[in-house]
Structures are given as structure tokens and as C-alpha cells.
Design a protein around this motif. Structure first.
Motif, PDB file in Angstrom:
ATOM      1  N   ASN A  56       0.811  -1.221   0.000  1.00  0.00           N
ATOM      2  CA  ASN A  56       0.000   0.000   0.000  1.00  0.00           C
ATOM      3  C   ASN A  56       0.842   1.269   0.000  1.00  0.00           C
ATOM      4  N   PRO A  58       3.152   4.392  -1.301  1.00  0.00           N
ATOM      5  CA  PRO A  58       2.933   5.255  -2.467  1.00  0.00           C
ATOM      6  C   PRO A  58       3.669   4.826  -3.728  1.00  0.00           C
ATOM      7  N   ARG A  59       4.811   4.167  -3.601  1.00  0.00           N
ATOM      8  CA  ARG A  59       5.606   3.853  -4.796  1.00  0.00           C
ATOM      9  C   ARG A  59       4.873   2.918  -5.752  1.00  0.00           C
ATOM     10  N   PHE A  60       3.918   2.144  -5.245  1.00  0.00           N
ATOM     11  CA  PHE A  60       3.157   1.249  -6.118  1.00  0.00           C
ATOM     12  C   PHE A  60       1.832   1.873  -6.581  1.00  0.00           C
ATOM     13  N   GLN A  61       1.536   3.068  -6.035  1.00  0.00           N
ATOM     14  CA  GLN A  61       0.283   3.773  -6.377  1.00  0.00           C
ATOM     15  C   GLN A  61      -0.935   2.891  -6.104  1.00  0.00           C
ATOM     16  N   MET A  62      -0.869   2.137  -5.002  1.00  0.00           N
ATOM     17  CA  MET A  62      -1.978   1.260  -4.617  1.00  0.00           C
ATOM     18  C   MET A  62      -2.458   1.577  -3.193  1.00  0.00           C
ATOM     19  N   GLU A  63      -2.218   2.815  -2.749  1.00  0.00           N
ATOM     20  CA  GLU A  63      -2.589   3.166  -1.381  1.00  0.00           C
ATOM     21  C   GLU A  63      -4.067   2.882  -1.132  1.00  0.00           C
ATOM     22  N   LYS A  65      -5.725   0.142  -1.314  1.00  0.00           N
ATOM     23  CA  LYS A  65      -6.406  -0.788  -2.223  1.00  0.00           C
ATOM     24  C   LYS A  65      -6.053  -2.251  -1.987  1.00  0.00           C
TER      25      LYS A  65
END
Length: 269
Positions: A56, A58-63, A65
Motif C-alpha cells: 500500500n 505510495p511507490r506502487f500507487q496502490m494506497e 487498495k
């Protein structure tokens, strides 16, 4: 201790030594069995929290989710998993948290996870999120014991860590309970909002401005697991059952008691 100060404390929580040994062994295989890796991580509250926090980020842009270890492993690569397993292995000598019987706590947490998933299936909630919430719902208790051993030791003499009255006793003494600590930890880790709300309000599901059904599921699962730990008899079960929560979810005491995690195999992680 203020909740924010507690969360800022440099605490390293222990993982289950057997899980770390098996996971490290599996990760040395080429290629490792990802299903087995997922099952092992899903048996350990601290590892599960770590992979969710990483996925989750930020580096994966899946916060907000990623709800479960299985979803996290679809986001992370093996290098990330190996790094986390290595860090856990390095601290595996840390096998104690003051005032906590860790083997009992780990078994209890897995029972709550399985119960939560089962009840979520009945009530049409997200079973993966429910399992995660159940598994990590008590991480706040570990953090509190690690950060405040003297205060927790004193409280333990009145009311054990897995007592049904524990959350209320902590709130009366400290102004917050393990539920609020677990929820605040999940918020800092950018977990999905439903998981944050479920953890934060697990001890009092109707205290939230917006009722989160998952909080009710966790509440019933923890009641069932703690009742098992206390070996309550039929009368005590009836007296302590949180009927108002059950009514909202259309779950009566008999249905909740029918969910028995002890008989479930490890293949159900």
C-alpha cells in the motif's frame, strides 16, 4: 503514554519462528511456490502487516487498495518478499513481548482470522479483508505491551490480554484500547479505509459515524475466540454474546458458535 508517542516508538515485533524458517526455506527455492509463500505469510500477523504496508506504499500507487497478503504478493516482487523475510529472520531471536504469551496470542489471532473470514462469507463482506483484520486485530496489544510493559503488567493482573473485558479496561485506564492502536497503525500504513475502520471500532462497532459492517464481524469473531480461550460454559456464552452486533449482521449466537476454527486445516489460509 499518548497514542501518537506509542506509534512513534521504535518497536520491532516478533514473527513466528517456525513460519520464518519455512518461509526462508521456500524463498531459497527456484522458483518458490507462491501459493505456499502466501499461506505462510497469512499465518503470521506481523508478516501480514508488513506486506500490506509495503504493497500500500505510495511507490506502487496502490494506497488503500490492497486488502490481503494474496493481493499484496500480486503487487510486490520476490526481492521485496525476500527482504522482509530476511528482516524478520534477523529479529527472530526476539521471541518475547513483556506480559504476552506469544504462542497463545499467535494461535488466537489465527483463530480470529479464520472466524472473521467465515462470518464475512455469511454476511457478504470481503473475506480477504476480514481474514486480514482478524489476523492483525490484536497488533495494537503487542505494541502496547512492548512500549508500556509496566502499565500493561499492572493491567494484566486485573484483566488478561485476551479477556473479553480487555478493551474496556484499557480504555478506562489509558483513554484508548488495543483496537484504537491497531486502527491508528493501519492508518499510518495506508491500509484500505474499511480495514482501518474495522480495526479502530472493533471493540464498539456502533461508535463510528459511518457503521463499518466489518467491525461487527471482527467484534463477533473476537468474542468467539476469547470465549474459547476462557472456556465459557453455555450460560456464560449466552450472557456475554454481543447480541446487538449480531442482530445488525443477522447472526445469532448459534450461528456464530457453529464457526469452529479449530477444525479447519491450514489449507484455508
Amino acid at each position: 503514554m499518548e497514542l501518537s508517542v506509542l506509534l512513534d516508538a521504535p518497536i520491532v515485533l516478533p514473527s513466528i519462528p517456525k513460519v520464518i524458517a519455512l518461509l526462508s526455506s521456500e524463498l531459497r527455492r527456484e522458483p518458490p511456490d507462491l501459493r505456499q509463500v502466501t499461506q505462510l505469510i497469512s499465518a503470521d500477523p506481523v508478516l501480514t502487516a508488513a506486506v500490506l504496508r509495503a504493497a500500500n506504499a505510495p511507490r506502487f500507487q496502490m494506497e488503500g487498495k490492497v486488502h490481503s497478503a494474496a493481493e499484496a504478493l500480486a503487487v510486490l516482487d520476490l526481492a521485496d518478499i525476500r527482504q522482509m523475510a530476511g528482516a524478520a529472520a534477523a529479529s527472530v531471536s526476539l521471541r518475547s513481548v513483556p506480559g504476552m504469551q506469544l504462542p497463545q496470542f499467535w494461535n488466537y489471532s489465527l483463530n480470529v482470522a479464520r472466524l472473521s473470514r467465515s462470518l464475512a462469507g455469511i454476511t457478504r463482506q470481503n473475506p480477504g479483508a476480514a481474514f486480514t483484520c482478524g489476523l492483525i486485530h490484536g497488533v495494537g496489544e503487542l505494541l502496547m505491551h512492548a512500549a508500556m510493559p509496566a502499565e500493561m503488567s499492572e493491567l494484566n493482573r486485573e484483566c488478561g490480554p485476551l479477556d473479553l473485558r480487555r478493551a474496556r479496561a484499557e480504555a478506562q485506564r489509558l483513554g484508548y484500547s488495543y483496537a484504537q492502536v491497531s486502527g491508528a497503525y493501519a492508518r499510518r500504513c495506508l491500509f484500505p479505509q474499511s480495514i482501518i475502520d474495522a480495526l479502530e471500532h472493533q471493540d464498539a462497532p456502533f461508535s463510528n459515524d459511518v457503521y463499518e459492517p466489518l467491525a461487527g464481524v471482527i467484534h463477533l469473531a473476537t468474542w468467539r475466540a476469547r470465549a474459547m480461550e476462557a472456556r465459557l460454559d453455555a450460560r456464560e456464552l449466552a450472557v456475554t454474546f454481543p447480541g446487538a452486533v449480531g442482530e445488525v449482521l443477522d447472526l445469532d449466537i448459534d450461528l456464530v458458535l457453529q464457526q469452529d476454527p479449530i477444525d479447519w486445516s491450514n489449507s484455508q489460509h
